[in-house]
Design a protein around this motif. Structure first.
Motif, PDB file in Angstrom:
ATOM      1  N   LEU A   1      -5.369  13.391  12.290  1.00 54.58           N
ATOM      2  CA  LEU A   1      -6.815  13.369  12.065  1.00 54.58           C
ATOM      3  C   LEU A   1      -7.465  12.071  12.555  1.00 54.58           C
ATOM      4  CD1 LEU A   1      -6.512  14.819   8.463  1.00 54.58           C
ATOM      5  CD2 LEU A   1      -7.326  16.083  10.461  1.00 54.58           C
ATOM      6  N   GLY A   2      -6.983  11.578  13.695  1.00 61.61           N
ATOM      7  CA  GLY A   2      -7.586  10.390  14.292  1.00 61.61           C
ATOM      8  C   GLY A   2      -7.033   9.075  13.765  1.00 61.61           C
ATOM      9  N   VAL A   3      -6.044   9.134  12.877  1.00 56.76           N
ATOM     10  CA  VAL A   3      -5.454   7.908  12.331  1.00 56.76           C
ATOM     11  C   VAL A   3      -4.033   7.755  12.862  1.00 56.76           C
ATOM     12  CG1 VAL A   3      -4.811   6.659  10.229  1.00 56.76           C
ATOM     13  CG2 VAL A   3      -6.807   8.167  10.210  1.00 56.76           C
ATOM     14  N   SER A   4      -3.703   6.543  13.356  1.00 57.41           N
ATOM     15  CA  SER A   4      -2.328   6.282  13.788  1.00 57.41           C
ATOM     16  C   SER A   4      -1.652   5.425  12.727  1.00 57.41           C
ATOM     17  CB  SER A   4      -2.321   5.568  15.140  1.00 57.41           C
ATOM     18  OG  SER A   4      -3.033   4.359  15.029  1.00 57.41           O
ATOM     19  N   CYS A   5      -0.447   5.817  12.366  1.00 53.48           N
ATOM     20  CA  CYS A   5       0.265   5.171  11.262  1.00 53.48           C
ATOM     21  C   CYS A   5       0.812   3.807  11.688  1.00 53.48           C
ATOM     22  CB  CYS A   5       1.403   6.082  10.791  1.00 53.48           C
ATOM     23  SG  CYS A   5       2.346   5.380   9.432  1.00 53.48           S
ATOM     24  N   GLY A   6       0.639   2.801  10.828  1.00 49.06           N
ATOM     25  CA  GLY A   6       1.065   1.441  11.152  1.00 49.06           C
ATOM     26  C   GLY A   6       2.541   1.168  10.907  1.00 49.06           C
ATOM     27  N   TYR A   7       3.252   2.072  10.258  1.00 48.57           N
ATOM     28  CA  TYR A   7       4.664   1.819   9.969  1.00 48.57           C
ATOM     29  C   TYR A   7       5.524   1.942  11.231  1.00 48.57           C
ATOM     30  CZ  TYR A   7       5.451   1.260   4.915  1.00 48.57           C
ATOM     31  OH  TYR A   7       5.543   0.757   3.643  1.00 48.57           O
ATOM     32  N   ASP A   8       6.573   1.124  11.326  1.00 49.77           N
ATOM     33  CA  ASP A   8       7.536   1.238  12.424  1.00 49.77           C
ATOM     34  C   ASP A   8       8.160   2.626  12.408  1.00 49.77           C
ATOM     35  OD1 ASP A   8       7.065  -1.413  12.980  1.00 49.77           O
ATOM     36  OD2 ASP A   8       8.703  -2.108  11.684  1.00 49.77           O
ATOM     37  N   GLU A   9       8.465   3.093  11.184  1.00 52.74           N
ATOM     38  CA  GLU A   9       8.983   4.451  11.027  1.00 52.74           C
ATOM     39  C   GLU A   9       8.000   5.214  10.133  1.00 52.74           C
ATOM     40  OE1 GLU A   9      13.259   4.880  10.173  1.00 52.74           O
ATOM     41  OE2 GLU A   9      13.335   2.698  10.274  1.00 52.74           O
ATOM     42  N   PRO A  10       7.033   5.885  10.754  1.00 54.34           N
ATOM     43  CA  PRO A  10       5.959   6.536   9.978  1.00 54.34           C
ATOM     44  C   PRO A  10       6.477   7.468   8.890  1.00 54.34           C
ATOM     45  CG  PRO A  10       5.413   6.522  12.301  1.00 54.34           C
ATOM     46  CD  PRO A  10       6.831   6.017  12.207  1.00 54.34           C
ATOM     47  N   GLY A  11       7.596   8.134   9.130  1.00 58.73           N
ATOM     48  CA  GLY A  11       8.131   9.065   8.136  1.00 58.73           C
ATOM     49  C   GLY A  11       8.494   8.387   6.820  1.00 58.73           C
ATOM     50  N   ARG A  12       8.636   7.061   6.841  1.00 59.94           N
ATOM     51  CA  ARG A  12       9.019   6.337   5.618  1.00 59.94           C
ATOM     52  C   ARG A  12       7.835   5.904   4.767  1.00 59.94           C
ATOM     53  NH1 ARG A  12      14.390   5.686   5.227  1.00 59.94           N
ATOM     54  NH2 ARG A  12      15.511   5.782   7.201  1.00 59.94           N
ATOM     55  N   LEU A  13       6.638   6.011   5.309  1.00 56.97           N
ATOM     56  CA  LEU A  13       5.450   5.674   4.512  1.00 56.97           C
ATOM     57  C   LEU A  13       5.272   6.737   3.424  1.00 56.97           C
ATOM     58  CD1 LEU A  13       2.736   3.942   4.329  1.00 56.97           C
ATOM     59  CD2 LEU A  13       1.707   5.796   5.649  1.00 56.97           C
ATOM     60  N   GLY A  14       5.095   6.317   2.189  1.00 57.66           N
ATOM     61  CA  GLY A  14       4.908   7.286   1.098  1.00 57.66           C
ATOM     62  C   GLY A  14       3.773   8.251   1.445  1.00 57.66           C
ATOM     63  N   VAL A  15       4.038   9.543   1.305  1.00 57.84           N
ATOM     64  CA  VAL A  15       3.031  10.510   1.753  1.00 57.84           C
ATOM     65  C   VAL A  15       1.779  10.449   0.870  1.00 57.84           C
ATOM     66  CG1 VAL A  15       3.897  12.515   0.453  1.00 57.84           C
ATOM     67  CG2 VAL A  15       2.734  12.862   2.641  1.00 57.84           C
ATOM     68  N   ASP A  16       1.907   9.972  -0.376  1.00 58.39           N
ATOM     69  CA  ASP A  16       0.710   9.800  -1.216  1.00 58.39           C
ATOM     70  C   ASP A  16      -0.204   8.741  -0.596  1.00 58.39           C
ATOM     71  OD1 ASP A  16       2.629   7.827  -1.819  1.00 58.39           O
ATOM     72  OD2 ASP A  16       2.199   7.805  -3.964  1.00 58.39           O
TER      73      ASP A  16
END
Ligand SMILES: Nc1ncnc2c1ncn2[C@@H]1O[C@H](COP(=O)(O)OP(=O)(O)OP(=O)(O)O)[C@@H](O)[C@H]1O
Ligand SMILES: CC(C)(CO)[C@@H](O)C(=O)NCCC(=O)O
Ligand SMILES: [K+]
Length: 279
Positions: A86-101
């Motif tokens: 939705l137009g946002v790029s995740c800042g984590y090195d491994e996006p899958g590890r960012l808490g989905v909440d």
């Protein structure tokens, strides 16, 4: 009905939303345990036509929940943190590890404000930053009020901070152990939110709208001097943006969204930061 689930470490929260009217019909919370299954305090699945889930519980808890729900409900969406949405790029090195909440909060916050700081005051207090243009910077995780208190082991764990207390009282020096602990952790949570918000805005050269959610949002809100808005359904709103099912959701109207909070002038944020560094 749509069943929305926010499975946290302490509590699993649910709400039932009417597909036709987009109204919230009921809501509740159950302790997150070994497994999550419909019971007395869980809504009747017969009326549910779709489920949307944000879960930070163990993968096995999620797996069991989904297996059980799929037996009775046709549509089950499970949100995941992704490199881009939705137009946002995740800042984590491994996006899958960012808490989905956190990711749901960021996506909802971005939808509402076009760039913000989203704070979730739950078992942990998390802060995430997303700039106008959609770059998520990453964030911060600190223990929540309850965890901080439990870690002290001073026998005060069962005396919760009264969520209706006035900030002035909570910020005053405590005159017994319970007060000293409660006021101390309250002060540390409020100061951390303040400082982190100001530091990142200073670094990035932009003051961002500040949004709060989570079980302790209201009480933390009362101690913050920075303008902000409390959005109890922010995680659910992330689910709405990812999986819009009602007419209102498809039109981008998010349930319970507050008015975007006013943004303080950057100079004022910087002045506050400079002041705290002088001391
Ligand atoms: N009825 C309640 N039961 C438990 N905690 C509550 C309750 N009401 C308020 N709280 C406060 O809410 C906090 C938990 O918030 P929340 O429900 O957002 O967390 P959570 O489910 O643990 O989320 P997460 O695990 O995703 O951080 C606790 O620190 C506690 O102080
Ligand atoms: C930090 C919590 C526990 C807050 O609910 C959750 O977002 C989580 O488990 N996150 C995974 C770790 C991370 O976000 O880096
Ligand atoms: K949470």
């Amino acid at each position: 009905m749509i069943l929305d689930l926010d499975i946290g470490n302490t509590l699993s929260k649910w709400r039932l939303k009417d597909v036709a009217s987009s109204e919230i019909r009921s809501r509740g919370a159950v302790w997150t345990r070994e497994e999550w299954r419909p019971g007395a305090d869980i809504p009747d699945l017969d009326v549910v036509e779709a489920v949307r889930i944000s879960s930070v519980a163990r993968e096995s808890v999620l797996h069991d929940t989904v297996t059980l729900l799929r037996r009775q409900v046709g549509v089950v969406h499970v949100a995941r943190s992704t490199p881009e949405a939705l137009g946002v790029s995740c800042g984590y090195d491994e996006p899958g590890r960012l808490g989905v909440d956190r990711w749901m909060g960021v996506l909802a916050g971005y939808q509402l404000t076009g760039g913000c700081c989203s704070v979730d005051c739950g078992s942990a207090i998390t802060m995430d930053f997303v700039l106008p243009g959609g770059r998520h910077l990453g964030g911060y995780i600190i223990p929540g009020l309850r965890l901080m208190k439990e870690s002290l082991k001073l026998g005060t764990r069962n005396v919760a901070i009264d969520p209706d207390s006035e900030a002035d009282e909570l910020l005053a020096p405590g005159r017994n152990t319970v007060e000293a602990v409660n006021h101390g952790i309250y002060m540390s949570a409020v100061s951390a939110v303040n400082r982190i918000y100001s530091e990142v805005c200073d670094r990035e050269g932009i003051a961002l709208p500040l949004l709060l959610t989570g079980g302790d949002a209201r009480v933390v809100s009362r101690g913050l001097r920075i303008p902000h808005a409390v959005w109890p359904d922010m995680v659910y709103a992330g689910l709405e943006t990812c999986y819009p099912l009602t007419a209102a959701e498809r039109a981008g109207r998010l349930a319970g969204a507050p008015l975007p909070p006013p943004v303080p002038p950057l100079e004022k944020v910087r002045a506050g930061l400079a002041f705290s560094m002088l001391l």
